[in-house]
Design a protein around this motif. Structure first.
Motif, PDB file in Angstrom:
ATOM      1  N   GLY A  80       0.842  -1.194   0.000  1.00 34.22           N
ATOM      2  CA  GLY A  80       0.000   0.000   0.000  1.00 34.22           C
ATOM      3  C   GLY A  80       0.869   1.234   0.000  1.00 34.22           C
ATOM      4  O   GLY A  80       1.052   1.889   1.034  1.00 34.22           O
ATOM      5  N   HIS A 105      -7.574  -0.045  -0.816  1.00 33.10           N
ATOM      6  CA  HIS A 105      -6.647   1.006  -0.415  1.00 33.10           C
ATOM      7  C   HIS A 105      -7.464   2.218   0.049  1.00 33.10           C
ATOM      8  O   HIS A 105      -8.385   2.649  -0.649  1.00 33.10           O
ATOM      9  N   LEU A 119      -4.314   0.078   4.430  1.00 30.47           N
ATOM     10  CA  LEU A 119      -4.580  -1.120   3.642  1.00 30.47           C
ATOM     11  C   LEU A 119      -5.654  -1.920   4.354  1.00 30.47           C
ATOM     12  O   LEU A 119      -5.506  -2.245   5.540  1.00 30.47           O
TER      13      LEU A 119
END
Length: 266
Positions: A80, A105, A119
């Protein structure tokens, strides 16, 4: 309870951990992903949130830090990034020993501040869904409060399924409003001191879980290797949850109040 264990009372459990690896730079100011990998292997976690992961080359030729940590530790890596360039990315990574069925995300960036994010993963732990949310919040109190409100709004208040929220919150005041909001939704969770690694004084790295009664043994990982590998210590916990998910009583709890100052992250 060992990671990934199945219990006779129709619950499953795993060890979870969060670790700010500081780009693999230790107390000696040397970047050494091998030390970080050794700490990760010793944690024995089924899911591990990492912060400040940098994919630029370290001392190992042609090895990206994220790939190296995943491959040497036997995990699946989900990235992420919060900073991206043509040749590298930097930010959050989740390492999972369990199948990942969904990834989302969440942008938590605030204009003119360092980009931040979270994340959100759905894992299958012995066939039982578990939501994992990993994050790294900002450096300023007002920034962190807005980010926590956005994150809770994204989650929809009190979770309707087993959920773990973990990461580096950068919050050292135990009475901070951001922590009070998280305690209200997830229940109060211990905050062991994890920073600085050499002499931990501040509880920057935190773990919450819902249902709260399934979370136990929250602790900072005090070993000589961990004290030298990064400027943070890892924080670990055990989480046991029912195959049936969250009880009706938990689902009916009042959610956190909706934020009044919601703005679109930029």
């Amino acid at each position: 309870m060992a990671e990934g264990g199945e219990r006779g009372d129709d619950r499953v459990g795993l060890r979870v951990a969060t670790y700010n690896i500081h780009k693999g730079v230790g107390r000696d100011r040397r970047r050494d992903p091998g030390r970080i990998a050794a700490v990760i292997r010793n944690l024995g976690a089924g899911v591990l949130a990492l912060q400040e992961v940098d994919t630029r080359q370290g001392h190992l030729p042609w090895v990206h830090e994220m790939d190296y940590l995943a491959e040497t530790s036997g995990y699946t890596a989900v990235v992420g990034p919060t900073h991206t360039r043509y040749d590298y990315h930097f930010g959050n990574v989740v390492l999972s020993a369990h199948p990942v069925s969904a990834v989302r995300h969440v942008d938590l960036s605030i204009y003119r501040r360092e980009p931040r994010g979270a994340l959100e993963l759905e894992l299958q732990v012995h066939g039982t869904p578990l939501r994992v949310v990993a994050t790294h919040l900002g450096l300023y109190p007002g920034e962190r409060l807005r980010q926590v409100r956005w994150l809770l709004e994204h989650l929809g208040g009190v979770p309707s399924e087993p959920t773990v929220l973990l990461g580096d919150l950068n919050e050292w005041l135990p009475w901070a409003r951001s922590l009070r909001l998280l305690h209200r939704v997830f229940g109060r969770s211990p905050g062991p001191a994890s920073f600085p690694a050499a002499l931990p004084l501040l509880a920057l790295d935190r773990i919450w879980a819902h249902p709260r009664e399934g979370l136990e043994d929250v602790r900072a990982w005090h070993t000589s290797h961990a004290r030298g590998a990064s400027d943070h210590l890892p924080v670990t916990a055990h989480f046991a949850f029912s195959r049936a998910g969250v009880s009706a009583g938990d689902r009916n709890r009042s959610p956190a109040p909706a934020p009044r100052d919601r703005a679109v992250p930029r």
